[in-house]
Write a protein that holds these residues in place. Structure first.
Motif, PDB file in Angstrom:
ATOM      1  N   GLN A 299      10.139  -6.889 -54.626  1.00  0.00           N
ATOM      2  CA  GLN A 299      10.342  -5.694 -55.440  1.00  0.00           C
ATOM      3  C   GLN A 299       9.597  -4.536 -54.780  1.00  0.00           C
ATOM      4  N   PRO A 300      10.161  -4.028 -53.684  1.00  0.00           N
ATOM      5  CA  PRO A 300       9.450  -3.013 -52.894  1.00  0.00           C
ATOM      6  C   PRO A 300       9.620  -1.604 -53.452  1.00  0.00           C
ATOM      7  N   THR A 301       8.572  -0.805 -53.272  1.00  0.00           N
ATOM      8  CA  THR A 301       8.649   0.621 -53.608  1.00  0.00           C
ATOM      9  C   THR A 301       8.546   1.485 -52.359  1.00  0.00           C
ATOM     10  N   GLY A 302       7.916   0.980 -51.316  1.00  0.00           N
ATOM     11  CA  GLY A 302       7.744   1.747 -50.083  1.00  0.00           C
ATOM     12  C   GLY A 302       8.480   1.091 -48.940  1.00  0.00           C
ATOM     13  N   LEU A 303       9.766   1.347 -48.827  1.00  0.00           N
ATOM     14  CA  LEU A 303      10.591   0.632 -47.862  1.00  0.00           C
ATOM     15  C   LEU A 303      10.232   0.926 -46.416  1.00  0.00           C
ATOM     16  N   PHE A 304       9.521   2.009 -46.157  1.00  0.00           N
ATOM     17  CA  PHE A 304       9.174   2.375 -44.782  1.00  0.00           C
ATOM     18  C   PHE A 304       7.698   2.111 -44.474  1.00  0.00           C
ATOM     19  N   ALA A 305       6.978   1.492 -45.384  1.00  0.00           N
ATOM     20  CA  ALA A 305       5.538   1.297 -45.219  1.00  0.00           C
ATOM     21  C   ALA A 305       5.205  -0.188 -45.135  1.00  0.00           C
ATOM     22  N   PRO A 306       4.720  -0.680 -43.988  1.00  0.00           N
ATOM     23  CA  PRO A 306       4.199  -2.049 -43.960  1.00  0.00           C
ATOM     24  C   PRO A 306       3.034  -2.154 -44.942  1.00  0.00           C
ATOM     25  N   THR A 307       3.018  -3.196 -45.761  1.00  0.00           N
ATOM     26  CA  THR A 307       1.996  -3.263 -46.797  1.00  0.00           C
ATOM     27  C   THR A 307       0.598  -3.195 -46.202  1.00  0.00           C
ATOM     28  N   VAL A 308      -0.230  -2.400 -46.841  1.00  0.00           N
ATOM     29  CA  VAL A 308      -1.603  -2.195 -46.380  1.00  0.00           C
ATOM     30  C   VAL A 308      -2.479  -3.391 -46.717  1.00  0.00           C
ATOM     31  N   ARG A 309      -1.956  -4.367 -47.449  1.00  0.00           N
ATOM     32  CA  ARG A 309      -2.739  -5.559 -47.785  1.00  0.00           C
ATOM     33  C   ARG A 309      -3.313  -6.236 -46.542  1.00  0.00           C
ATOM     34  N   HIS A 310      -2.626  -6.075 -45.414  1.00  0.00           N
ATOM     35  CA  HIS A 310      -3.060  -6.752 -44.189  1.00  0.00           C
ATOM     36  C   HIS A 310      -3.472  -5.781 -43.087  1.00  0.00           C
ATOM     37  N   GLY A 311      -3.402  -4.483 -43.364  1.00  0.00           N
ATOM     38  CA  GLY A 311      -3.816  -3.517 -42.358  1.00  0.00           C
ATOM     39  C   GLY A 311      -2.815  -2.386 -42.209  1.00  0.00           C
ATOM     40  N   PRO A 312      -3.134  -1.393 -41.364  1.00  0.00           N
ATOM     41  CA  PRO A 312      -2.266  -0.230 -41.151  1.00  0.00           C
ATOM     42  C   PRO A 312      -1.088  -0.556 -40.223  1.00  0.00           C
ATOM     43  N   PRO A 313      -0.149   0.379 -40.084  1.00  0.00           N
ATOM     44  CA  PRO A 313       1.082   0.106 -39.324  1.00  0.00           C
ATOM     45  C   PRO A 313       0.863  -0.352 -37.888  1.00  0.00           C
ATOM     46  N   HIS A 314      -0.056   0.264 -37.152  1.00  0.00           N
ATOM     47  CA  HIS A 314      -0.255  -0.135 -35.758  1.00  0.00           C
ATOM     48  C   HIS A 314      -0.721  -1.588 -35.666  1.00  0.00           C
ATOM     49  N   GLU A 315      -1.481  -2.050 -36.661  1.00  0.00           N
ATOM     50  CA  GLU A 315      -1.932  -3.435 -36.624  1.00  0.00           C
ATOM     51  C   GLU A 315      -0.781  -4.394 -36.949  1.00  0.00           C
ATOM     52  N   PHE A 316       0.168  -3.938 -37.741  1.00  0.00           N
ATOM     53  CA  PHE A 316       1.375  -4.745 -37.926  1.00  0.00           C
ATOM     54  C   PHE A 316       2.119  -4.852 -36.599  1.00  0.00           C
ATOM     55  N   ARG A 317       2.158  -3.756 -35.856  1.00  0.00           N
ATOM     56  CA  ARG A 317       2.763  -3.808 -34.525  1.00  0.00           C
ATOM     57  C   ARG A 317       2.013  -4.771 -33.609  1.00  0.00           C
ATOM     58  N   ASP A 318       0.698  -4.850 -33.771  1.00  0.00           N
ATOM     59  CA  ASP A 318      -0.072  -5.811 -32.973  1.00  0.00           C
ATOM     60  C   ASP A 318       0.439  -7.236 -33.208  1.00  0.00           C
ATOM     61  N   LEU A 319       0.763  -7.549 -34.444  1.00  0.00           N
ATOM     62  CA  LEU A 319       1.282  -8.879 -34.767  1.00  0.00           C
ATOM     63  C   LEU A 319       2.618  -9.129 -34.073  1.00  0.00           C
ATOM     64  N   ILE A 320       3.516  -8.158 -34.148  1.00  0.00           N
ATOM     65  CA  ILE A 320       4.832  -8.323 -33.519  1.00  0.00           C
ATOM     66  C   ILE A 320       4.676  -8.445 -32.006  1.00  0.00           C
ATOM     67  N   ASP A 321       3.849  -7.589 -31.441  1.00  0.00           N
ATOM     68  CA  ASP A 321       3.636  -7.589 -29.996  1.00  0.00           C
ATOM     69  C   ASP A 321       3.074  -8.933 -29.535  1.00  0.00           C
ATOM     70  N   ALA A 322       2.117  -9.468 -30.280  1.00  0.00           N
ATOM     71  CA  ALA A 322       1.520 -10.754 -29.916  1.00  0.00           C
ATOM     72  C   ALA A 322       2.545 -11.875 -29.990  1.00  0.00           C
ATOM     73  N   ALA A 323       3.390 -11.845 -31.025  1.00  0.00           N
ATOM     74  CA  ALA A 323       4.431 -12.867 -31.143  1.00  0.00           C
ATOM     75  C   ALA A 323       5.373 -12.808 -29.951  1.00  0.00           C
ATOM     76  N   HIS A 324       5.785 -11.631 -29.581  1.00  0.00           N
ATOM     77  CA  HIS A 324       6.707 -11.486 -28.459  1.00  0.00           C
ATOM     78  C   HIS A 324       6.078 -11.966 -27.155  1.00  0.00           C
ATOM     79  N   ARG A 325       4.804 -11.688 -26.977  1.00  0.00           N
ATOM     80  CA  ARG A 325       4.147 -12.137 -25.743  1.00  0.00           C
ATOM     81  C   ARG A 325       3.997 -13.652 -25.707  1.00  0.00           C
TER      82      ARG A 325
END
Length: 725
Positions: A299-325
């Motif tokens: 039930q999202p309200t912020g469709l363009f915002a990665p949830t801050v529960r786990h950190g800011p947007p760049h840190e979400f990118r860190d997760l994706i980048d690490a998975a790809h590597r």
């Protein structure tokens, strides 16, 4: 300016402050009008000089004065207590959006909507600040509010951009971390509850609900090698084994108030674990910001915002980048089917049913107590399609799994007679939702054909994973909910009764190639009283583990890509609880560790054996050996890859009765290697089997040109691969 205009500005009823405030050409230079609530004095600082402004008689919060013709100025406000504040005047700046942006947004065809709406840290007219833009076509007034203006909606009133319904303002000197909302006045003058930004890139930590300015530009990706090979990793002929994860409950830090792990921690712990387990993809339950933990993100309200529960947007990118590597793809659950009615969200956004249908027969889900997007409105459709593109482009997401597609496709979904409105032809199909999904898939794959889209669709709606050009919905894959329901129903029965339900296993093969299927054992199967996968199994403790091992053997040997929800890979005992972490301590028990070893080996075998994945979606990749042995509850089939790939025989025994020396047909004579036995000791089984291989003779059997004597352990799956070496 008239006294009425002054009064409207001070009362907050003026709808266009740009028509009244800021500098205007005058015979001797520029005449400045400024609105400064709480100011005892106001001056304009320009060219090293401080020019006092005079309060307007009868309008003490409005100040006027004469400025030189050229030069950028700052305002210095002095309060009655002597406190001073110096700031730039937002009404001295021109618009940011161009006419083409305005046109495309109004038309509902702006492909990169997120680059224009929302809050962007930019340099405008030589000054650094944040540009805010929002779509609210029926509003009388829209203001940006926050600590920077004391949450006073009278002050930073936005500029309306004609008939497009877009409002914008550039607020100088605001940047990363600014907390803000929008104050919207409806057409009838009602001041609405403060709204979060629909296209905001960040948000406060729930239960706080404001948006937060996040500068998402400038991330340095290190995943070029993955991106170049992604098309092959996401192909229908690739081995795709998905680890579905709710990030908030995968692992928690007990030393810090049981907090969920961060994106950066997940970039190490989760990525390493999924890679070690042999999964090819991680699928994250919705990451878009959501107010209620118990919705799991659906039930999202912020469709363009990665949830801050786990950190800011760049840190979400860190997760994706690490998975790809690490060679792992990342999928996101994406929710266009509904949204919550929280006051700060999209509901009645500008005082009207803007994003949703006004009629509850079209605009309200009674099952979930949520609102339904007006899929037929072009601007709403644009908003959703742009959001899909945003995640794929800005965050390098490898695919989107679209939630609750069935609820979108049918107007009568979960509705009784009289509770729904037929389509224009009198039918139940939702033409507008169909068009949205087709547009999304067309544009997403048009941008980058290497991504994947996946539909969670529980009905027999035709062509879900067929091209839009052929009348399909255009998804890359579809969850096989029928297979999941039938096989779970079968495996939960006591083995003595399975002979009467043999078709629960065989029926799925009659339609297994009608779509590009993923076989899902998802979070939905281990919540709301359904128990865990281990808990579903019949019998004593040994039989429960044996049944579950055999079920996973069936799943990995069956045509279709694989998806397993976290915790089920090691046989979590308890039902999933989103408020806690997985029961990792269970791995101290050899039976759970053995099950985990099996899943790891199944993934390795699936990935390394072309016959088990190359033709997952092709009927030429499957052939029955034995499909009618109901009395024995035995199933056997052949999986084939391309020409030259050794075939694999998958043989299932779903009774606790061992079957030694059972004659089975095979497609070629010679040695067949036992590449998997779910009853092996390292998995917690008895160790019964075929000593690593069987020898097929040229004796035809069961329609095959060769045959062999095979030992089937109790409650097991054995896989044999032709040894051509």
């Amino acid at each position: 300016m008239s006294a009425t205009a002054y009064s409207k500005i001070m009362r907050g009823t003026a709808d266009d402050l740009f028509a009244h405030l800021g500098p205007r050409s005058a015979p001797e230079g520029r005449r400045l009008t400024a609105f400064a609530p709480g100011a005892a004095k106001l001056s304009a600082d320009i060219g090293g000089a401080s020019i006092p402004l005079k309060p307007v008689e009868g309008a003490p919060e409005i100040f006027v004065g004469e400025l030189p013709r050229e030069g950028r100025y700052r305002l210095t406000k002095t309060a009655a207590n002597g406190h001073t504040q110096t700031y730039r005047d937002p009404y001295s700046f021109g618009p940011v959006l161009g006419e083409m942006d305005e046109y495309l947004i109004g038309e509902g065809t702006h492909a990169r909507l997120w680059e224009k709406l929302g809050a962007h840290v930019v340099e405008h007219e030589g000054v650094r600040g944040t540009h805010f833009a929002i779509w609210a076509p029926n509003a009388r007034r829209v203001s940006v509010v926050g600590n920077f203006n004391d949450w006073d909606g009278r002050r930073d009133v936005m500029r309306k951009r004609g008939a497009s319904g877009v409002w914008e303002i550039f607020l100088p000197d605001l940047g990363e971390g600014t907390v803000y909302k929008y104050e919207i006045v409806a057409a009838d003058g009602t001041v609405l509850p403060l709204k979060a930004d629909p296209v905001g890139f960040g948000a406060q930590h729930p239960p706080q609900t404001a948006s937060v300015v996040r500068d998402i530009a400038g991330y340095g990706w290190h995943d070029a090698a993955w991106m170049q090979t992604r098309a092959a990793q996401n192909s229908v002929s690739a081995p795709i084994s998905i680890y579905e994860v709710h990030l908030g409950s995968w692992r928690r830090d007990a030393s810090q108030n049981n907090r969920p792990i961060s994106y950066k921690e997940a970039a190490e712990e989760l990525v390493d674990y999924a890679a070690d387990m042999g999964f090819t993809h991680i699928e994250l339950l919705p990451i878009a910001e959501h107010p209620f933990d118990g919705s799991w993100g659906y039930q999202p309200t912020g469709l363009f915002a990665p949830t801050v529960r786990h950190g800011p947007p760049h840190e979400f990118r860190d997760l994706i980048d690490a998975a790809h590597r690490k060679g792992l793809g990342v999928l996101l659950d994406w929710v266009p089917a509904h949204f919550p009615s929280d006051a700060h969200g999209l509901g009645q956004f500008d005082g009207t049913a803007l994003y949703e249908h006004a009629d509850p027969r079209e605009g309200f889900h009674k099952d979930w107590n949520t609102l339904i997007y007006n899929f037929g409105r072009t601007e709403v459709q644009n908003f959703l399609v742009a959001n899909a593109r945003y995640w794929l482009e800005e965050y390098h997401i490898d695919g989107l799994r679209v939630d609750a597609v069935a609820s979108m496709l049918y107007r009568d979904y979960s509705r009784d007679e009289g509770e729904w409105i037929p389509n224009k032809d009198g039918g139940r199909e939702n033409y507008e939702a169909i068009a949205l999904l087709q547009r999304m898939n067309t544009e997403v794959y048009g941008d980058d054909a290497s991504v994947m889209t996946v539909a969670e669709e529980s009905t027999a709606f035709p062509g879900v994973s067929r091209p839009v050009s052929s009348g399909g919905l255009g998804f890359g894959f579809k969850w096989n909910m029928g297979w999941m329901h039938d096989t779970l129903d079968y495996i939960q029965k006591d083995p003595v009764y399975r002979r009467h339900h043999h078709n629960k296993i065989t029926f799925g093969l009659t339609y297994a190639f009608s779509e590009n299927f993923i076989l899902p054992i998802s979070h939905d199967e281990v919540v709301h009283g359904k128990g865990s996968m281990l808990g579903k199994m019949p019998g004593d403790a040994w039989q429960k583990f044996a049944n579950l091992r055999a079920y996973y053997g069936l799943m990995w040997g069956h045509p279709g890509k694989k998806l397993l929800f976290m915790g089920q890979e090691f046989g979590q005992v308890a039902e999933w609880n989103h408020n806690g972490e997985l029961d990792w301590a269970a791995l101290d028990d050899p039976r759970h560790a053995g099950l985990q070893n099996l899943v790891r080996d199944l993934n390795r075998l699936y990935r390394d054996t072309p016959a088990l994945h190359r033709r997952d979606t092709d009927p030429a990749g499957f052939e029955w050996i034995l499909g009618d042995a109901a009395d024995q509850s035995v199933f056997a089939w052949i999986r084939r890859g391309d020409a030259g790939d050794p075939p694999v025989a998958v043989i299932c025994n779903f009774t606790p009765v061992p079957r030694e020396g059972m004659a089975l047909g095979l497609p070629e004579p010679g040695a067949w290697q036992e590449v998997l036995n779910t009853d092996a000791e390292q998995y917690g089984g008895t160790g019964m089997g075929n000593m690593g291989r069987v020898l097929a003779t040229g004796q035809p059997l069961q329609g095959q040109p060769a045959s062999a004597k095979v030992t089937l352990p109790p409650l097991s799956v054995v896989m044999l691969r032709a040894d051509r070496g």
